[in-house]
Scaffold this motif. Sequence first.
Motif, PDB file in Angstrom:
ATOM      1  N   LEU A  31       0.726  -1.247   0.150  1.00  0.00           N
ATOM      2  CA  LEU A  31      -0.064   0.120   0.043  1.00  0.00           C
ATOM      3  C   LEU A  31       1.072   1.252  -0.129  1.00  0.00           C
ATOM      4  N   ALA A  32       2.094   1.278   0.705  1.00  0.00           N
ATOM      5  CA  ALA A  32       2.827   2.376   1.015  1.00  0.00           C
ATOM      6  C   ALA A  32       3.345   2.719  -0.477  1.00  0.00           C
ATOM      7  N   GLU A  33       3.859   1.564  -0.956  1.00  0.00           N
ATOM      8  CA  GLU A  33       4.484   1.754  -2.382  1.00  0.00           C
ATOM      9  C   GLU A  33       3.525   2.274  -3.283  1.00  0.00           C
ATOM     10  N   ASP A  34       2.335   2.044  -3.372  1.00  0.00           N
ATOM     11  CA  ASP A  34       1.331   2.497  -4.532  1.00  0.00           C
ATOM     12  C   ASP A  34       0.889   3.913  -3.997  1.00  0.00           C
ATOM     13  N   VAL A  35       0.959   4.132  -2.834  1.00  0.00           N
ATOM     14  CA  VAL A  35       0.591   5.706  -2.294  1.00  0.00           C
ATOM     15  C   VAL A  35       1.618   6.584  -2.869  1.00  0.00           C
ATOM     16  N   GLY A  36       2.896   6.186  -2.476  1.00  0.00           N
ATOM     17  CA  GLY A  36       4.322   6.852  -3.080  1.00  0.00           C
ATOM     18  C   GLY A  36       4.004   7.123  -4.609  1.00  0.00           C
ATOM     19  N   ARG A  37       3.647   6.059  -5.445  1.00  0.00           N
ATOM     20  CA  ARG A  37       3.496   6.100  -6.796  1.00  0.00           C
ATOM     21  C   ARG A  37       2.502   7.294  -7.276  1.00  0.00           C
ATOM     22  N   TYR A  38       1.194   7.032  -6.461  1.00  0.00           N
ATOM     23  CA  TYR A  38       0.155   7.918  -6.754  1.00  0.00           C
ATOM     24  C   TYR A  38       0.427   9.420  -6.678  1.00  0.00           C
ATOM     25  N   LEU A  39       1.437   9.703  -5.442  1.00  0.00           N
ATOM     26  CA  LEU A  39       1.633  10.968  -5.089  1.00  0.00           C
ATOM     27  C   LEU A  39       2.791  11.598  -6.137  1.00  0.00           C
ATOM     28  N   ARG A  40       3.449  10.707  -6.735  1.00  0.00           N
ATOM     29  CA  ARG A  40       4.639  11.141  -7.767  1.00  0.00           C
ATOM     30  C   ARG A  40       4.143  11.168  -8.964  1.00  0.00           C
ATOM     31  N   GLY A  41       2.864  10.671  -9.296  1.00  0.00           N
ATOM     32  CA  GLY A  41       2.108  10.879 -10.651  1.00  0.00           C
ATOM     33  C   GLY A  41       2.560   9.549 -11.571  1.00  0.00           C
ATOM     34  N   GLU A  42       2.996   8.431 -10.769  1.00  0.00           N
ATOM     35  CA  GLU A  42       3.385   7.405 -11.413  1.00  0.00           C
ATOM     36  C   GLU A  42       2.245   6.361 -11.610  1.00  0.00           C
ATOM     37  N   PRO A  43       2.209   5.387 -12.575  1.00  0.00           N
ATOM     38  CA  PRO A  43       1.149   4.290 -12.627  1.00  0.00           C
ATOM     39  C   PRO A  43       1.237   3.563 -11.426  1.00  0.00           C
ATOM     40  N   LEU A  44       0.095   3.134 -10.806  1.00  0.00           N
ATOM     41  CA  LEU A  44       0.139   2.321  -9.851  1.00  0.00           C
ATOM     42  C   LEU A  44       0.668   0.855 -10.158  1.00  0.00           C
ATOM     43  N   ALA A  45       1.365   0.017  -8.980  1.00  0.00           N
ATOM     44  CA  ALA A  45       1.739  -1.277  -9.683  1.00  0.00           C
ATOM     45  C   ALA A  45       0.915  -2.373  -9.162  1.00  0.00           C
ATOM     46  N   HIS A  46       0.053  -1.960  -8.126  1.00  0.00           N
ATOM     47  CA  HIS A  46      -0.781  -3.302  -7.455  1.00  0.00           C
ATOM     48  C   HIS A  46      -2.334  -2.817  -7.599  1.00  0.00           C
ATOM     49  N   THR A  47      -2.979  -3.116  -8.791  1.00  0.00           N
ATOM     50  CA  THR A  47      -4.280  -2.597  -9.120  1.00  0.00           C
ATOM     51  C   THR A  47      -4.996  -3.685  -9.635  1.00  0.00           C
ATOM     52  N   ALA A  48      -6.266  -3.929  -9.404  1.00  0.00           N
ATOM     53  CA  ALA A  48      -7.284  -4.911  -9.832  1.00  0.00           C
ATOM     54  C   ALA A  48      -7.393  -4.516 -11.419  1.00  0.00           C
ATOM     55  N   LYS A  49      -7.142  -5.369 -12.025  1.00  0.00           N
ATOM     56  CA  LYS A  49      -7.568  -5.067 -13.602  1.00  0.00           C
ATOM     57  C   LYS A  49      -9.044  -5.682 -13.629  1.00  0.00           C
ATOM     58  N   ALA A  50      -9.886  -4.967 -14.051  1.00  0.00           N
ATOM     59  CA  ALA A  50     -11.424  -5.266 -14.541  1.00  0.00           C
ATOM     60  C   ALA A  50     -11.795  -5.656 -15.721  1.00  0.00           C
TER      61      ALA A  50
END
Length: 50
Positions: A31-50
């Motif tokens: 979660l912390a990794e993806d929050v950091g990615r979000y704040l830096r404007g990077e694509p999220l690494a751990h998201t569910a693909k619908a």
Amino acid sequence: MSRLLSTPGVVLTPHLAGASRQTAANAAPILAEDVGRYLRGEPLAHTAKA
């Protein structure tokens, strides 16, 4: 209202199979990794693909 909510003999419970302390400890860095990615404007690494 959903028919399940008013059907006699039906018991609804939340899905908590993965809600252990170990699971929470493992999920926190992900979660912390993806929050950091979000704040830096990077694509999220751990998201569910619908």
